[in-house]
Structures are given as C-alpha cells and as structure tokens.
Design a protein around this motif. Sequence first.
Motif, mmCIF file in Angstrom:
data_model
loop_
_atom_site.group_PDB
_atom_site.id
_atom_site.type_symbol
_atom_site.label_atom_id
_atom_site.label_comp_id
_atom_site.label_asym_id
_atom_site.label_seq_id
_atom_site.Cartn_x
_atom_site.Cartn_y
_atom_site.Cartn_z
ATOM 1 N N PRO A 105 31.712 81.906 -5.050
ATOM 2 C CA PRO A 105 32.036 80.618 -5.693
ATOM 3 C C PRO A 105 33.436 80.157 -5.267
ATOM 4 C CG PRO A 105 31.165 82.175 -7.294
ATOM 5 C CD PRO A 105 31.404 82.949 -6.034
ATOM 6 N N GLU A 106 33.679 78.861 -5.351
ATOM 7 C CA GLU A 106 34.925 78.281 -4.832
ATOM 8 C C GLU A 106 36.177 78.919 -5.424
ATOM 9 O OE1 GLU A 106 36.817 73.873 -4.917
ATOM 10 O OE2 GLU A 106 34.815 74.016 -4.033
ATOM 11 N N ALA A 107 36.214 79.133 -6.731
ATOM 12 C CA ALA A 107 37.400 79.714 -7.363
ATOM 13 C C ALA A 107 37.647 81.127 -6.845
ATOM 14 C CB ALA A 107 37.237 79.733 -8.880
ATOM 15 N N GLU A 108 36.564 81.864 -6.622
ATOM 16 C CA GLU A 108 36.693 83.227 -6.107
ATOM 17 C C GLU A 108 37.146 83.212 -4.649
ATOM 18 O OE1 GLU A 108 33.796 87.111 -5.701
ATOM 19 O OE2 GLU A 108 33.326 85.599 -7.234
ATOM 20 N N GLN A 109 36.647 82.252 -3.884
ATOM 21 C CA GLN A 109 37.104 82.097 -2.499
ATOM 22 C C GLN A 109 38.618 81.933 -2.463
ATOM 23 O OE1 GLN A 109 35.142 78.571 -1.144
ATOM 24 N NE2 GLN A 109 33.169 79.566 -0.761
ATOM 25 N N ASP A 110 39.104 80.992 -3.287
ATOM 26 C CA ASP A 110 40.546 80.707 -3.291
ATOM 27 C C ASP A 110 41.357 81.919 -3.726
ATOM 28 O OD1 ASP A 110 40.168 78.099 -2.417
ATOM 29 O OD2 ASP A 110 40.018 77.288 -4.444
ATOM 30 N N ALA A 111 40.849 82.642 -4.719
ATOM 31 C CA ALA A 111 41.580 83.821 -5.211
ATOM 32 C C ALA A 111 41.692 84.882 -4.121
ATOM 33 C CB ALA A 111 40.882 84.387 -6.444
ATOM 34 N N TRP A 112 40.599 85.156 -3.430
ATOM 35 C CA TRP A 112 40.625 86.164 -2.374
ATOM 36 C C TRP A 112 41.512 85.728 -1.207
ATOM 37 C CZ3 TRP A 112 39.752 91.003 -2.809
ATOM 38 C CH2 TRP A 112 38.785 91.500 -3.683
ATOM 39 N N LEU A 113 41.413 84.460 -0.821
ATOM 40 C CA LEU A 113 42.241 83.990 0.294
ATOM 41 C C LEU A 113 43.717 84.043 -0.055
ATOM 42 C CD1 LEU A 113 40.136 80.965 1.621
ATOM 43 C CD2 LEU A 113 40.335 83.263 2.604
ATOM 44 N N THR A 114 44.056 83.729 -1.308
ATOM 45 C CA THR A 114 45.452 83.806 -1.736
ATOM 46 C C THR A 114 45.948 85.247 -1.658
ATOM 47 O OG1 THR A 114 45.268 81.875 -3.171
ATOM 48 C CG2 THR A 114 47.042 83.422 -3.662
ATOM 49 N N ARG A 115 45.139 86.176 -2.132
ATOM 50 C CA ARG A 115 45.526 87.592 -2.078
ATOM 51 C C ARG A 115 45.695 88.056 -0.627
ATOM 52 N NH1 ARG A 115 41.287 90.649 -5.869
ATOM 53 N NH2 ARG A 115 42.523 92.470 -5.228
ATOM 54 N N ARG A 129 38.611 95.397 0.689
ATOM 55 C CA ARG A 129 39.012 95.174 -0.711
ATOM 56 C C ARG A 129 37.886 94.518 -1.514
ATOM 57 N NH1 ARG A 129 44.950 95.783 -2.080
ATOM 58 N NH2 ARG A 129 45.845 96.378 -0.091
ATOM 59 N N MET A 130 37.187 93.598 -0.894
ATOM 60 C CA MET A 130 36.076 92.946 -1.586
ATOM 61 C C MET A 130 34.965 93.953 -1.892
ATOM 62 S SD MET A 130 35.862 89.283 0.410
ATOM 63 C CE MET A 130 34.514 88.653 -0.600
ATOM 64 N N ARG A 131 34.691 94.837 -0.926
ATOM 65 C CA ARG A 131 33.672 95.860 -1.156
ATOM 66 C C ARG A 131 34.082 96.789 -2.293
ATOM 67 N NH1 ARG A 131 32.252 97.336 4.944
ATOM 68 N NH2 ARG A 131 30.602 95.833 5.276
ATOM 69 N N MET A 132 35.340 97.179 -2.288
ATOM 70 C CA MET A 132 35.837 98.082 -3.335
ATOM 71 C C MET A 132 35.671 97.453 -4.711
ATOM 72 S SD MET A 132 39.305 99.673 -1.630
ATOM 73 C CE MET A 132 39.969 100.023 -3.237
ATOM 74 N N GLU A 133 35.983 96.165 -4.815
ATOM 75 C CA GLU A 133 35.874 95.496 -6.117
ATOM 76 C C GLU A 133 34.419 95.359 -6.547
ATOM 77 O OE1 GLU A 133 37.234 91.248 -7.956
ATOM 78 O OE2 GLU A 133 38.769 92.625 -7.213
ATOM 79 N N ARG A 134 33.534 95.095 -5.574
ATOM 80 C CA ARG A 134 32.107 94.981 -5.912
ATOM 81 C C ARG A 134 31.538 96.307 -6.399
ATOM 82 N NH1 ARG A 134 31.422 91.370 -1.295
ATOM 83 N NH2 ARG A 134 30.848 93.153 -0.031
ATOM 84 N N GLN A 135 32.046 97.411 -5.848
ATOM 85 C CA GLN A 135 31.534 98.728 -6.207
ATOM 86 C C GLN A 135 32.207 99.301 -7.447
ATOM 87 O OE1 GLN A 135 32.248 100.847 -2.581
ATOM 88 N NE2 GLN A 135 30.544 99.876 -1.499
ATOM 89 N N SER A 136 33.274 98.649 -7.897
ATOM 90 C CA SER A 136 34.011 99.151 -9.054
ATOM 91 C C SER A 136 33.167 99.044 -10.315
ATOM 92 C CB SER A 136 35.305 98.338 -9.228
ATOM 93 O OG SER A 136 35.900 98.637 -10.469
ATOM 94 N N PRO A 137 33.181 100.103 -11.182
ATOM 95 C CA PRO A 137 32.429 100.039 -12.437
ATOM 96 C C PRO A 137 32.970 98.988 -13.397
ATOM 97 C CG PRO A 137 33.785 102.022 -12.348
ATOM 98 C CD PRO A 137 33.863 101.381 -10.994
#
Length: 200
Positions: A105-115, A129-137
């Motif tokens: 989603p757009e807000a998530e796109q912006d957050a990841w690009l900013t990071r 980093r995105m994979r790690m967050e997706r796999q996080s409990p």
Amino acid sequence: MSIPVNGRTTMRRTGLSLPPDLSLSEWRHLGQQIHIIADSSAWWLGDWLIFGQEHYPDRYRRALKQTSLDYQTLRNYAWVARKFEPGRRRGKLSFQHHAEVAAAPEAEQDAWLTRAEEGGWTRNELRRRMRMERQSPETSDESAVVQVKVFAERRIRWQRAADIAGLGLMDWIVQMLDEAADDPVPRIPGPAAAPPALGV
C-alpha cells in the motif's frame, strides 16, 4: 553513432573509449553519470509506455520493436512507474528500490523508502529487512497465508520470470495477482472464446 564526452571520452552504443591519462576523479564522475543514466532509463521507459497506453493503440508491439526488450520487462517498468507518480519517486534510491516496495500500500511504500533512504540501504538490504518484518511474529494479523500447490515445471517458469523482473518469486506472484485484480478481463464461455489480451 558516437557521443563525445568532455572532448576526451567517447561513448558508442557498443563501447566506451577512455583516454589513458583519465584521472581518478574523472573516472569516478563518469561512472556516476553512467549509473544515473542506466537507473533513470527504467523510469523513462515506464513513463514512455504509460504515455503510449493512453495515446496509441498496439503500444506494446511497437515498444517491443523499438526497444528489443522482452514483454515482461516492459510490463514491469510500466507497472512500477504507475505505482509511483513522479513526485513520489526518491532520487537518492534506485528504480529497483521502488520495485521492491511497489506491491505494498502507498503509505507502506513511503515508509520503507524513507527507511531505505535514511539508512543508506542497498536494494538487497531493503529486501532483506522487508522479509524479516514479514516473518516476524509481531507482524500484524491483517495478513493472510495462502498456499498453492503447483507442478515443478510451472514453478520453474514462474521463477524464471521473477528473475528476469529482478524480483523474488513471492513478490513477483503478488505483483502479477495485483495486476490481474486491477484490470480483470471476464472470460467469454464457449470453445471459440479467444484468450484475453495482456496489457500493463
């Protein structure tokens, strides 16, 4: 066709001629310029395709003839360019950074690009980093797990297409499903029905 650069370096379609006395600073500067052109060309092609879609028929057939790029690559360029209006594109990040987050989603796109921008992450680091967050409990329960059994032959074809697109297999699958959902084409029942035309 050759293009002289600063009177000393010559660029051709098939090569780059550098003078033997090229200084380290000149060499570095030239490399930065080449990188900017290479990275920008993906955005340029994407925007060019979107313009063609809006103004001309048979756009992709013409695009393929003009660029010699394969259909899937052109689709990917246009898909990412459509996901990011020019004002939302980060000049300090590559086209591939944007492609990594395009399915979100757009807000998530912006957050990841900013990071990624603030952390100076490479495309691979952003993906990790995105994979790690997706796999996080601790990840939100809003996401759902979908399992699909496919023949090995089909999985190999999908993996090959994902590799060409520069995406992980799951990211590529999500992208394809998002595209299909954005522009669903109803199937006409009956044996004489033609397959739907693909469009970006």
